[in-house]
Write a protein that holds these residues in place. Structure first.
Motif, short mmCIF file in Angstrom:
data_model
loop_
_atom_site.label_atom_id
_atom_site.label_comp_id
_atom_site.label_asym_id
_atom_site.label_seq_id
_atom_site.Cartn_x
_atom_site.Cartn_y
_atom_site.Cartn_z
N SER A 78 -60.18 -54.44 94.09
CA SER A 78 -60.36 -54.64 92.65
C SER A 78 -59.25 -55.52 92.09
CB SER A 78 -60.36 -53.30 91.94
OG SER A 78 -59.05 -52.80 91.86
N GLY A 79 -59.48 -56.06 90.91
CA GLY A 79 -58.50 -56.95 90.29
C GLY A 79 -57.16 -56.25 90.06
N GLY A 80 -57.22 -55.00 89.63
CA GLY A 80 -55.98 -54.25 89.38
C GLY A 80 -55.20 -54.04 90.66
N GLU A 81 -55.91 -53.66 91.71
CA GLU A 81 -55.25 -53.44 93.01
C GLU A 81 -54.63 -54.73 93.51
OE1 GLU A 81 -58.18 -49.88 94.68
OE2 GLU A 81 -58.68 -51.99 94.99
N LEU A 82 -55.38 -55.81 93.37
CA LEU A 82 -54.89 -57.07 93.90
C LEU A 82 -53.66 -57.54 93.13
CD1 LEU A 82 -55.50 -58.96 96.17
CD2 LEU A 82 -56.88 -60.34 94.64
N GLN A 83 -53.65 -57.32 91.82
CA GLN A 83 -52.48 -57.71 91.04
C GLN A 83 -51.27 -56.88 91.49
OE1 GLN A 83 -51.16 -60.20 89.82
NE2 GLN A 83 -52.25 -60.49 87.90
N ARG A 84 -51.48 -55.62 91.86
CA ARG A 84 -50.37 -54.81 92.35
C ARG A 84 -49.92 -55.30 93.74
NH1 ARG A 84 -53.48 -50.54 90.07
NH2 ARG A 84 -53.83 -49.47 92.04
N PHE A 85 -50.89 -55.78 94.53
CA PHE A 85 -50.50 -56.39 95.81
C PHE A 85 -49.65 -57.64 95.58
CE2 PHE A 85 -53.58 -53.97 98.41
CZ PHE A 85 -52.75 -53.72 99.49
N ALA A 86 -50.06 -58.41 94.56
CA ALA A 86 -49.27 -59.61 94.25
C ALA A 86 -47.86 -59.21 93.85
CB ALA A 86 -49.95 -60.40 93.12
N LEU A 87 -47.76 -58.12 93.10
CA LEU A 87 -46.44 -57.63 92.69
C LEU A 87 -45.64 -57.18 93.92
CD1 LEU A 87 -44.58 -56.95 90.35
CD2 LEU A 87 -45.79 -54.80 90.04
N LEU A 88 -46.33 -56.48 94.80
CA LEU A 88 -45.69 -56.04 96.04
C LEU A 88 -45.15 -57.24 96.82
CD1 LEU A 88 -45.26 -54.01 98.45
CD2 LEU A 88 -47.59 -54.49 99.11
N ARG A 89 -45.97 -58.27 96.88
CA ARG A 89 -45.61 -59.45 97.64
C ARG A 89 -44.33 -60.09 97.10
NH1 ARG A 89 -49.87 -64.41 98.22
NH2 ARG A 89 -49.51 -64.51 95.99
N VAL A 90 -44.23 -60.22 95.77
CA VAL A 90 -43.03 -60.85 95.24
C VAL A 90 -41.83 -59.91 95.30
CG1 VAL A 90 -44.29 -62.44 93.77
CG2 VAL A 90 -43.53 -60.29 92.82
N LEU A 91 -42.08 -58.60 95.16
CA LEU A 91 -40.94 -57.66 95.19
C LEU A 91 -40.25 -57.65 96.55
CD1 LEU A 91 -42.24 -54.61 93.12
CD2 LEU A 91 -40.55 -56.33 92.47
N LEU A 92 -41.01 -57.95 97.60
CA LEU A 92 -40.41 -57.99 98.94
C LEU A 92 -39.29 -59.03 99.02
CD1 LEU A 92 -43.51 -57.66 101.29
CD2 LEU A 92 -41.68 -56.01 100.95
N LEU A 93 -39.33 -60.01 98.13
CA LEU A 93 -38.32 -61.06 98.17
C LEU A 93 -37.17 -60.77 97.19
CD1 LEU A 93 -40.49 -64.28 98.49
CD2 LEU A 93 -39.40 -62.95 100.26
N ASP A 94 -37.12 -59.55 96.63
CA ASP A 94 -36.06 -59.17 95.68
C ASP A 94 -35.85 -60.21 94.60
OD1 ASP A 94 -35.38 -56.78 97.01
OD2 ASP A 94 -34.35 -57.98 98.53
N PRO A 95 -36.85 -60.44 93.78
CA PRO A 95 -36.74 -61.52 92.79
C PRO A 95 -35.68 -61.21 91.73
CG PRO A 95 -38.69 -60.22 92.37
CD PRO A 95 -38.12 -59.71 93.66
N VAL A 96 -35.04 -62.27 91.24
CA VAL A 96 -34.13 -62.12 90.10
C VAL A 96 -34.84 -62.56 88.82
CG1 VAL A 96 -32.01 -62.39 91.40
CG2 VAL A 96 -33.17 -64.42 90.51
N PHE A 97 -35.92 -63.35 89.01
CA PHE A 97 -36.67 -63.82 87.85
C PHE A 97 -38.15 -63.84 88.21
CE2 PHE A 97 -38.79 -67.43 85.72
CZ PHE A 97 -38.68 -67.00 84.41
N VAL A 108 -49.07 -53.07 83.53
CA VAL A 108 -47.90 -53.53 82.77
C VAL A 108 -46.77 -52.51 82.87
CG1 VAL A 108 -47.05 -54.06 80.47
CG2 VAL A 108 -49.24 -54.96 81.21
N GLU A 109 -47.11 -51.24 82.80
CA GLU A 109 -46.07 -50.21 82.91
C GLU A 109 -45.31 -50.33 84.23
OE1 GLU A 109 -47.87 -46.64 80.13
OE2 GLU A 109 -47.72 -46.35 82.30
N LEU A 110 -46.08 -50.45 85.32
CA LEU A 110 -45.46 -50.59 86.64
C LEU A 110 -44.56 -51.82 86.71
CD1 LEU A 110 -48.19 -49.66 89.23
CD2 LEU A 110 -45.88 -48.76 89.14
N LEU A 111 -45.11 -52.90 86.17
CA LEU A 111 -44.41 -54.18 86.21
C LEU A 111 -43.06 -54.08 85.51
CD1 LEU A 111 -44.54 -57.22 86.81
CD2 LEU A 111 -45.83 -57.53 84.71
#
Lengths: 310, 465, 277
Positions: free
Chosen positions: B392-411, B430-433
């Motif tokens: 689902s779109g919501g799940e995939l957006q959380r996967f996208a978040l997971l993907r970027v979090l793996l790189l310890d983003p500063v921005f 949004v809450e999770l983000l």
């Protein structure tokens, strides 16, 4: 405007490609080219080295390749196509007559195919999955799996030899036109029927077609005002692509039916290594292709108002 | 008040399953009726069943009473003669619903000619009058491709209404529109209501339901769970789902308490940046200093350049003026982005597991970090074996978040990350983000057309356009 | 690792049409190449006492007008057609795809330059170009091969470019770049899976038109020269005997029909010229 420029550019490219290829051809002719040509022109009995030298000078065979190529192209630009190596006649005179025959055949074939293909295709597209749709799919796929000369052979065997209804070669009467024109038309119609079918199916499923229906318009008006006009655009556009098959078909079908057109002449010239005729025939066929495409451009411009603003 | 149309026990089913449970309602003159539900709740199917427009393979049942006549919804084609004359059906995406090669005026005119049998020059005048009244007289001779979205909307509206029906059915009329355009559509619909007609609106948009007023029915999993006067239902929701739905509206979010930690060196500094597009100045002289853990909102109407600002900060787009300075010593890969349309942001034919494995291999990450993060993002293990278009779109957006979090983003630049999601999913996402960004000291640039959402979540806001 | 991904591409889920096409094609390949393995008659050996003999239990396909084994000749002609078509398709495919990706990736001058070359080759209808090339060096299948490849690569180039451009501009590729992935990864994970999905289709169409072109040239006697067995040539040779030996004429026709049909079935439905337009 851009469109016209593009087609002009295409015409120039055609002339250049033909010029280049025939130039290479004449340089690669086996044996003493000049002697052969002179012999072809004056007959083997009277040919001598003086005649050969004259021919060599005429064809610039003594000059460096680049310079000769320039002169070769210059002649082409002046539409000086030279004389046939075989008959000695000016190439132009022969081409003019042949072009008439070829146009007669090509235009009949296009009109015939437009009568068959789009009509059946649109009907099939309106009733997707129906009897006509499946039948048309089967027949057009089968036709497209057969080379044009096989279709022509089939028609010859059935109508010419078995039923003895129609003449199979030559062009003395109007009836001679029937089989070759049909052969070409069937191939063209097989493609245009599929194009029309897919276009109609796509339009029928489109949101604007659906909206036209839910606006409450009578079914016939929906089809006439929104279906037909929109389907015509891809059918006409695709005609441009089909002309490739047409030009190719002309070569084969004219040969098969001994139709004295340009395709026939081209094949004969290639067989006899008659380079000026090859050049002239290829040039005229290539230009015919460009002109037909320009006509399609014009048609599209008329039926598709979007092009007028682009 | 008079009843224009009465629907009894309208339901939708396939040969195997009941998709929409029987539902009865009536449309009164001068009173809008709204059906509110999430994607997949069956609200559009219900409307299609009533209009006789169900896709192949689906069957309707029930009756439709209109002007003393009763039609059987189960008989395909029986509603056909209502179209245009009794019921106007507004298209979902007007710019696709207009014939691309016919001028706007002709598309309105044909309704007058073929439904009201007007002579062609009378019909033309009628069409011109309609277009004028709707304020799009200049669209007359134009093709749909030359119309702006708003103009196309009005032309389609005029075309749908030319038959003179009193009932208007609008399925998701505000899909993909920003606030200003949405208000225009509501105004168009309310005109009909004021003129004594009736509007049936199918939507997922809570704000639209509120502004329409009239009657409201809430749909969940093919069933109407609650109905009544719109304002009453929204003020005192009885069903648990309605309550959750209302709570998920950004307007009703809790403002997140902010402990602004303006400490820490800036991760990104922009000075005097400006951008023009198609000869139009989007923004100019924007100065921005972004510190770790900050949450910055960007709002503005569509086409105003919100996304361009974010792309410039990330270096994906060159500004016409000014410059962007990143903190020294921080890897370039720690500046990341979340996309509006999650399926378009993943390699389409690779499984999610594969995409993550590629990332782990590239940056030599520790694979053990994935499982706890997935748990945190409420992502089930089995989803890993699917392709992006299979979740689902919501799940995939959380996967996208997971993907970027793996790189310890500063921005992290989140470009309308929830505009394609349903309300409740939007809130969760949004809450999770925000939570994760705060926790990890990652600065977040959140772009949204929804001012309420930005106001409730962000430390400070930039408004563009 | 990559096999895991490709196993799921829809191109490999064969429909009934595709299976049928594959089945016919496999049959033709076996028929064409089996004689090379188990041995068979010489396609050039004449024996006039067999002239135009109909099929029998000893020779399933009968003999032609010069008493040559039809089975051997058909097999040899098939090998020529299929081999030349396959060779041309592969030759056209590799540069076509590479140039297409390059043009989509770099855009600008490179894109326009390659585009212009392809346009100028398209100015002349394909068969005309092939015809003229074969006229330069007659009796040489290499020219046939060169001409057909020269025409075919354009289709690969155009389709690849049209396909790759939106992919390379997509958020997915932008995201991959931000995540640190390089060009190789982007080609492998983003571009290639989409191209490979239509490769079969394009290849089958290309092979079909190559086969048609070879036969057409043979038929008008400017392609392969006798006595080399070639389908178009065989038809024109056997045409005069259609009354005494219709079986002989029908055989090359049936073979070419089956071959092109199989390729069309494999390719699937043509898409209204969208890719050509």
């Amino acid at each position: 405007m851009r469109m016209i420029l593009n087609r002009l550019l295409q015409a120039v490219l055609v002339a250049f490609t033909v010029g280049l290829l025939t130039f290479i051809m004449i340089r690669l002719l086996p044996g003493d080219v000049a002697y052969r040509i002179a012999a072809g022109r004056y007959g083997y009995d009277v040919v001598d080295s003086a005649a050969a030298a004259k021919v060599a000078a005429e064809l610039d065979l003594n000059r460096p390749a680049i310079e000769a190529f320039g002169l070769w192209l210059y002649d082409l630009v002046r539409l000086d196509l030279g004389t046939s190596l075989v008959s000695g006649e000016p190439v132009w005179d022969e081409l003019v007559m042949q072009l008439g025959h070829t146009l007669q055949l090509a235009v009949s074939a296009i009109l015939l195919s437009l009568l068959i293909g789009p009509l059946l295709g649109i009907l099939a597209g309106l009733n997707r999955g129906g009897f006509l749709d499946r039948g048309l799919m089967l027949v057009s796929t089968a036709l497209r799996a057969l080379p044009q000369f096989v279709v022509g052979l089939g028609l010859i065997v059935i109508f010419g030899l078995m039923l003895n209804l129609l003449p199979t070669a030559g062009h003395a009467h109007g009836s001679h036109l029937v089989l070759p024109a049909f052969t070409l038309a069937l191939g063209l119609a097989a493609v245009s029927a599929q194009v029309a079918r897919d276009a109609m199916a796509e339009v029928a499923q489109s949101q604007f077609y659906r909206f036209a229906r839910t606006k409450g318009l009578p079914e016939w008006q929906v089809f006439r005002r929104h279906g037909l006009r929109n389907v015509a655009v891809p059918i006409v556009t695709y005609l441009g692509v089909q002309f490739i098959y047409l030009v190719e078909g002309v070569v084969v079908v004219e040969t098969l039916f001994a139709w004295p057109g340009i395709g026939h002449a081209l094949v004969h010239a290639i067989f006899g290594r008659d380079v000026p005729v090859i050049q002239g025939a290829a040039l005229v066929m290539g230009l015919m292709f460009v002109v037909l495409n320009a006509a399609v451009d014009g048609f599209c411009y008329i039926i598709d108002p979007r092009r007028r603003d682009a | 008040m008079s009843t224009l149309m009465e629907v009894r026990d309208a339901a939708v089913h396939t040969t195997e399953a009941q998709l929409v449970q029987p539902f009865s309602f009536s449309l009164e003159a001068g009173r809008p009726f709204t059906i509110l539900g999430e994607t997949g709740s069956g609200k559009s199917l219900l409307a299609q069943a009533v209009m006789g427009l169900l896709p192949e393979g689906l069957m309707a049942s029930g009756q439709l009473g209109i002007e003393g006549e009763t039609l059987d919804l189960g008989r395909p084609g029986s509603q056909k003669r209502l179209w245009g004359r009794k019921v106007s059906i507004l298209p979902q995406e007007p710019w696709l619903a207009l014939d691309p090669i016919m001028a706007a005026q002709a598309q309105v005119e044909e309704g007058y000619r073929f439904l009201r049998n007007e002579e062609s020059d009378v019909a033309r005048q009628s069409a011109n009058r309609d277009l004028q009244q709707l304020g799009v007289a200049e669209a007359r001779r134009k093709l749909p491709g030359q119309l702006s979205g708003g103009m196309a909307q009005r032309v389609a509206f005029a075309a749908a209404r030319a038959g003179g029906a009193r009932i208007v059915i609008a399925d998701e009329p505000t899909k993909g529109l920003d606030v200003a355009r949405r208000d225009e559509v509501i105004e168009l619909l309310m005109r009909e209501v004021r003129a004594g007609g009736c509007v049936l609106v199918i939507t997922h948009d809570l704000a639209l339901a509120r502004q329409m007023g009239g009657d409201l029915a809430i749909m969940l999993e093919g069933r109407i769970v609650e109905q009544g006067e719109a304002l009453e239902v929204l003020a005192n929701p009885a069903h648990d789902y309605t309550r959750r739905l209302i709570a998920a509206d950004p307007e009703n979010w809790q403002t997140l308490d902010v402990e602004i930690s303006s400490a820490g060196a800036p991760v990104l500094e922009a000075t005097g940046i400006g951008k023009t597009r198609g000869g139009k100045q989007l923004f100019s002289g924007v100065d921005l200093t972004i510190r770790p853990g900050e949450i910055i909102g960007v709002t503005g109407p569509s086409g105003s350049g919100k996304s361009s600002l974010g792309d410039i900060l990330l270096g994906l787009l060159k500004p016409d003026a000014g410059q962007v300075q990143r903190a020294t010593g921080i890897s370039i890969h720690r500046y990341q982005k979340l996309y509006q349309d999650p399926p378009a942001a993943f390699p389409a034919r690779a499984t999610l597991k594969q995409s993550l494995a590629d990332l782990v291999a590239l940056h030599q990450l520790e694979e053990v970090r994935i499982a706890p993060l997935m748990q945190r993002l409420r992502l089930a293990e089995h989803l890993l074996d699917r392709r992006p278009d299979q979740v689902s779109g919501g799940e995939l957006q959380r996967f996208a978040l997971l993907r970027v979090l793996l790189l310890d983003p500063v921005f992290l630049f989140a470009d309308e990350p929830t505009s394609r999601l349903d309300l409740i999913t939007q809130q969760e996402t949004v809450e999770l983000l925000v939570e994760l960004a705060r926790e990890r000291g990652c600065a977040l640039l959140l772009v949204s057309h929804d001012t309420a959402l930005i106001e409730k979540t962000c430390d400070r806001t930039i408004s563009i356009g | 690792m990559s096999s895991l991904v490709f196993a799921q591409t829809p191109a490999l889920r064969f429909s009934l049409r595709k299976s049928l096409g594959l089945f016919i094609l496999a049959g033709l390949v076996v028929f064409a190449f089996l004689p090379l393995i188990i041995g068979g008659a010489d396609p050039l050996k004449q024996s006039l006492r067999h002239s135009l003999q109909p099929p029998s239990s000893a020779a399933w396909f009968g003999y032609d007008h010069l008493g040559r084994s039809m089975a051997a000749r058909l097999a040899a002609a098939l090998r020529l057609s299929l081999g030349l078509a396959l060779l041309s398709v592969v030759t056209a495919m590799v540069p076509g795809i590479l140039l297409g990706v390059l043009a989509a990736w770099r855009g600008g001058f490179i894109d326009r330059a390659i585009g212009a070359v392809s346009e100028s080759l398209l100015a002349l209808p394909g068969l005309l170009l092939v015809l003229m090339l074969t006229a330069i060096v007659p009796d040489n299948p290499a020219m046939l091969y060169l001409g057909i490849s020269l025409v075919l690569w354009i289709e690969y180039f155009r389709v690849t470019r049209a396909l790759a451009r939106p992919i390379l501009n997509s958020p997915a590729v932008e995201a991959s770049r931000l995540l640190g992935f390089g060009p190789v990864y982007i080609l492998k994970r983003h571009v290639w899976p989409e191209i490979s999905a239509i490769l079969l289709r394009l290849g089958a169409f290309g092979a079909a038109s190559a086969i048609m072109a070879i036969a057409a040239l043979g038929f008008v006697s400017v392609g392969v020269r006798p006595p080399t067995p070639e389908l178009g040539l065989m038809m024109i040779e056997l045409l005069p005997y259609y009354e005494e030996a219709p079986h002989a004429l029908l055989q090359p026709i049936a073979v070419i029909f089956l071959m092109v049909l199989a390729l069309q079935l494999l390719a699937g439905r043509q898409n209204s010229g969208k890719e050509t337009a």
